[in-house]
Design a protein around this motif. Structure first.
Motif, PDB file in Angstrom:
ATOM      1  N   GLY A 209      20.100  26.469  -5.379  1.00  0.00           N
ATOM      2  CA  GLY A 209      21.012  25.708  -4.532  1.00  0.00           C
ATOM      3  C   GLY A 209      22.440  26.204  -4.662  1.00  0.00           C
ATOM      4  N   GLU A 210      23.391  25.351  -4.323  1.00  0.00           N
ATOM      5  CA  GLU A 210      24.798  25.746  -4.301  1.00  0.00           C
ATOM      6  C   GLU A 210      25.546  25.370  -5.577  1.00  0.00           C
ATOM      7  OE1 GLU A 210      26.282  27.666  -2.018  1.00  0.00           O
ATOM      8  OE2 GLU A 210      24.237  27.848  -1.241  1.00  0.00           O
ATOM      9  N   GLU A 211      24.977  24.527  -6.406  1.00  0.00           N
ATOM     10  CA  GLU A 211      25.700  24.057  -7.588  1.00  0.00           C
ATOM     11  C   GLU A 211      25.483  24.958  -8.803  1.00  0.00           C
ATOM     12  OE1 GLU A 211      27.879  21.525  -7.811  1.00  0.00           O
ATOM     13  OE2 GLU A 211      27.672  21.370  -5.634  1.00  0.00           O
ATOM     14  N   LYS A 212      24.264  25.380  -9.017  1.00  0.00           N
ATOM     15  CA  LYS A 212      23.933  26.149 -10.211  1.00  0.00           C
ATOM     16  C   LYS A 212      24.327  27.610 -10.034  1.00  0.00           C
ATOM     17  CE  LYS A 212      20.174  26.346 -13.583  1.00  0.00           C
ATOM     18  NZ  LYS A 212      18.775  25.950 -13.844  1.00  0.00           N
ATOM     19  N   ILE A 213      25.012  28.157 -11.048  1.00  0.00           N
ATOM     20  CA  ILE A 213      25.442  29.560 -11.002  1.00  0.00           C
ATOM     21  C   ILE A 213      24.903  30.264 -12.245  1.00  0.00           C
ATOM     22  CG2 ILE A 213      27.370  31.128 -10.640  1.00  0.00           C
ATOM     23  CD1 ILE A 213      29.118  28.735 -10.007  1.00  0.00           C
ATOM     24  N   ARG A 214      24.062  31.259 -12.049  1.00  0.00           N
ATOM     25  CA  ARG A 214      23.515  32.017 -13.170  1.00  0.00           C
ATOM     26  C   ARG A 214      22.994  33.355 -12.649  1.00  0.00           C
ATOM     27  NH1 ARG A 214      17.351  30.142 -14.292  1.00  0.00           N
ATOM     28  NH2 ARG A 214      16.825  29.487 -12.180  1.00  0.00           N
ATOM     29  N   PHE A 215      22.686  34.236 -13.601  1.00  0.00           N
ATOM     30  CA  PHE A 215      22.101  35.533 -13.278  1.00  0.00           C
ATOM     31  C   PHE A 215      20.732  35.651 -13.949  1.00  0.00           C
ATOM     32  CE2 PHE A 215      26.646  36.254 -12.887  1.00  0.00           C
ATOM     33  CZ  PHE A 215      26.748  37.016 -11.737  1.00  0.00           C
ATOM     34  N   SER A 216      19.819  36.307 -13.268  1.00  0.00           N
ATOM     35  CA  SER A 216      18.502  36.586 -13.834  1.00  0.00           C
ATOM     36  C   SER A 216      17.903  37.773 -13.088  1.00  0.00           C
ATOM     37  CB  SER A 216      17.569  35.374 -13.697  1.00  0.00           C
ATOM     38  OG  SER A 216      16.264  35.707 -14.117  1.00  0.00           O
ATOM     39  N   TYR A 217      17.575  38.822 -13.844  1.00  0.00           N
ATOM     40  CA  TYR A 217      17.054  40.038 -13.209  1.00  0.00           C
ATOM     41  C   TYR A 217      15.665  40.445 -13.724  1.00  0.00           C
ATOM     42  CZ  TYR A 217      21.537  40.693 -10.943  1.00  0.00           C
ATOM     43  OH  TYR A 217      22.646  40.522 -10.155  1.00  0.00           O
ATOM     44  N   SER A 218      15.090  39.665 -14.630  1.00  0.00           N
ATOM     45  CA  SER A 218      13.765  40.038 -15.133  1.00  0.00           C
ATOM     46  C   SER A 218      12.713  39.920 -14.038  1.00  0.00           C
ATOM     47  CB  SER A 218      13.386  39.172 -16.337  1.00  0.00           C
ATOM     48  OG  SER A 218      13.267  37.810 -15.970  1.00  0.00           O
ATOM     49  N   GLY A 219      12.852  38.935 -13.163  1.00  0.00           N
ATOM     50  CA  GLY A 219      11.889  38.770 -12.072  1.00  0.00           C
ATOM     51  C   GLY A 219      11.931  39.922 -11.095  1.00  0.00           C
ATOM     52  N   LEU A 220      13.114  40.442 -10.829  1.00  0.00           N
ATOM     53  CA  LEU A 220      13.247  41.585  -9.926  1.00  0.00           C
ATOM     54  C   LEU A 220      12.597  42.821 -10.538  1.00  0.00           C
ATOM     55  CD1 LEU A 220      14.311  42.994  -7.419  1.00  0.00           C
ATOM     56  CD2 LEU A 220      16.545  43.173  -8.539  1.00  0.00           C
ATOM     57  N   LYS A 221      12.804  43.000 -11.829  1.00  0.00           N
ATOM     58  CA  LYS A 221      12.169  44.118 -12.528  1.00  0.00           C
ATOM     59  C   LYS A 221      10.650  44.039 -12.403  1.00  0.00           C
ATOM     60  CE  LYS A 221      11.322  43.353 -16.630  1.00  0.00           C
ATOM     61  NZ  LYS A 221      11.464  42.906 -18.034  1.00  0.00           N
ATOM     62  N   THR A 222      10.098  42.833 -12.564  1.00  0.00           N
ATOM     63  CA  THR A 222       8.651  42.640 -12.465  1.00  0.00           C
ATOM     64  C   THR A 222       8.163  42.886 -11.035  1.00  0.00           C
ATOM     65  OG1 THR A 222       8.734  41.016 -14.261  1.00  0.00           O
ATOM     66  CG2 THR A 222       6.763  41.025 -12.873  1.00  0.00           C
ATOM     67  N   ALA A 223       8.935  42.435 -10.059  1.00  0.00           N
ATOM     68  CA  ALA A 223       8.560  42.641  -8.656  1.00  0.00           C
ATOM     69  C   ALA A 223       8.506  44.132  -8.323  1.00  0.00           C
ATOM     70  CB  ALA A 223       9.555  41.928  -7.742  1.00  0.00           C
ATOM     71  N   VAL A 224       9.456  44.884  -8.869  1.00  0.00           N
ATOM     72  CA  VAL A 224       9.447  46.334  -8.667  1.00  0.00           C
ATOM     73  C   VAL A 224       8.195  46.954  -9.270  1.00  0.00           C
ATOM     74  CG1 VAL A 224      10.571  48.501  -9.341  1.00  0.00           C
ATOM     75  CG2 VAL A 224      11.943  46.593  -8.488  1.00  0.00           C
ATOM     76  N   LEU A 225       7.831  46.517 -10.447  1.00  0.00           N
ATOM     77  CA  LEU A 225       6.654  47.057 -11.132  1.00  0.00           C
ATOM     78  C   LEU A 225       5.384  46.800 -10.332  1.00  0.00           C
ATOM     79  CD1 LEU A 225       5.501  48.421 -13.675  1.00  0.00           C
ATOM     80  CD2 LEU A 225       5.369  46.157 -14.721  1.00  0.00           C
ATOM     81  N   TYR A 226       5.216  45.587  -9.819  1.00  0.00           N
ATOM     82  CA  TYR A 226       4.030  45.252  -9.039  1.00  0.00           C
ATOM     83  C   TYR A 226       3.997  46.029  -7.724  1.00  0.00           C
ATOM     84  CZ  TYR A 226       2.905  41.354 -12.154  1.00  0.00           C
ATOM     85  OH  TYR A 226       2.558  40.584 -13.241  1.00  0.00           O
TER      86      TYR A 226
END
Length: 341
Positions: A209-226
């Motif tokens: 949503g618009e309130e929470k601000i964070r970074f996360s790139y492990s999911g993108l790495k996994t998506a690339v692998l698959y």
């Protein structure tokens, strides 16, 4: 007129710099350890600390000669004390202690992360505080409210892999060299996106949503692998690189918009090693026009990497505040470490 020495040894670059009045660079020397760590596709702490020990004195000697000053001319010695690899930090710290002890020069202990944001002071006048400081590097993906020198409040942090880590891990699965950033960027630039072509990777953290601000790139790495596994016969390296960057950088610009909305601050300073990426710079410039904020980042790419100049630059501001430490100052791997003055 004040002369400052900056010492940086937090990770895998050994660097020494001489700066006058916090902004005039007289000398900058950097020894990169990439060749030593490349076989392991990551920084090996023991190798890093030994390389610092072997190189730092010679870099200092060359830098002092190039700057044309004597040790007695120095007004302060600024050194990275946190965060970083403890063994590596200790090498820089010992050099600072020795210089201080012999010549009676005050030591300024510097936060490595803040130094990345403060490096813009070498290229322009500092904008009025507060800023939003966006730090994107091998170990950090964060947004800070930068209220004043030595005063940062974190607004957004990474939950797992930083952006720089994601670049290195994706380059590894694509069999590209280490460090991965420049090679992924080159492959991405070579890709010609087809009309109407969709992104094979999902939007990151779309549930926030618009309130929470964070970074996360492990999911993108996994998506690339698959995706790579599903296309293993003819790996589309350029396509993967292109959409990896597109997806990763969209999260950066989205989080900047959120931080501006949350704080009302419309001055953004971006820094860190990933800022050497031209596509990221273009994405930030586009977002600047879209969201109408002031944007600053290091123009010289050497200022994006770990370097002694950024330490000396921030050190000057802290020196003016008389933020000195004794010879027994501590080093720490922790980002939230508070140095006892």
């Amino acid at each position: 007129m004040a002369y400052g020495l900056g010492i940086e040894s937090s990770c895998d670059e050994t660097s020494v710099a001489i700066v006058r009045d916090g902004k005039d660079l007289l000398s900058l020397k950097v020894y990169s350890q990439i060749d030593s760590h490349s076989p392991y596709r990551g920084v090996v702490p023991e190798i890093a600390s030994r390389a610092h020990l072997e190189k730092i004195n010679s870099l200092l000697a060359v830098s002092m000669e190039e700057a044309g000053i004597n040790y007695s001319d120095l007004d302060y010695v600024a050194v990275t004390s946190y965060p970083g690899l403890v063994g590596s930090l200790m090498i820089g710290a010992q050099l600072a202690r020795c210089i201080s002890l012999v010549y009676g020069i005050p030591i300024v202990a510097v936060n490595h992360l803040e130094a990345h944001l403060a490096v813009i002071g070498l290229e322009r006048e500092f904008p009025a505080f507060p800023w939003l400081g966006v730090l994107l590097s091998g170990g950090n993906s964060s947004i800070y409210m930068y209220k004043g020198f030595g005063d940062l409040e974190i607004l957004a942090d990474t939950q797992d892999d930083s952006l720089g880590e994601a670049f290195d891990k994706v380059s590894a699965v694509l069999n590209l060299p280490y460090p991965g950033g420049p090679y992924l960027e080159a492959k991405a630039k070579a890709y010609q996106m087809k009309k109407g072509e969709g992104n094979p990777f999902p939007k990151l953290l779309k549930e926030d949503g618009e309130e929470k601000i964070r970074f996360s790139y492990s999911g993108l790495k996994t998506a690339v692998l698959y995706y790579l596994r599903a296309n293993s016969e003819t790996p589309p390296v350029e396509k993967i690189s292109y959409f990896f960057q597109k997806t990763a950088f969209e999260l950066v610009t989205r989080n900047i918009r959120k931080a501006i909305t949350k704080t009302g601050i419309r001055t953004v300073v971006a820094a860190g090693g990933v800022l050497a990426n031209e596509t990221l710079r273009e994405s930030l410039e586009t977002e600047k026009q879209r969201s109408k904020f002031n944007l600053f980042y290091p123009q010289k790419k050497i200022y994006c990497t770990d370097n002694g100049a950024m330490v000396a630059c921030l050190g000057y501001q802290l020196w003016k505040q008389k933020s000195f430490v004794g010879l027994d100052f501590k080093v720490s791997p922790k980002r939230n470490f508070e140095q006892t003055l």
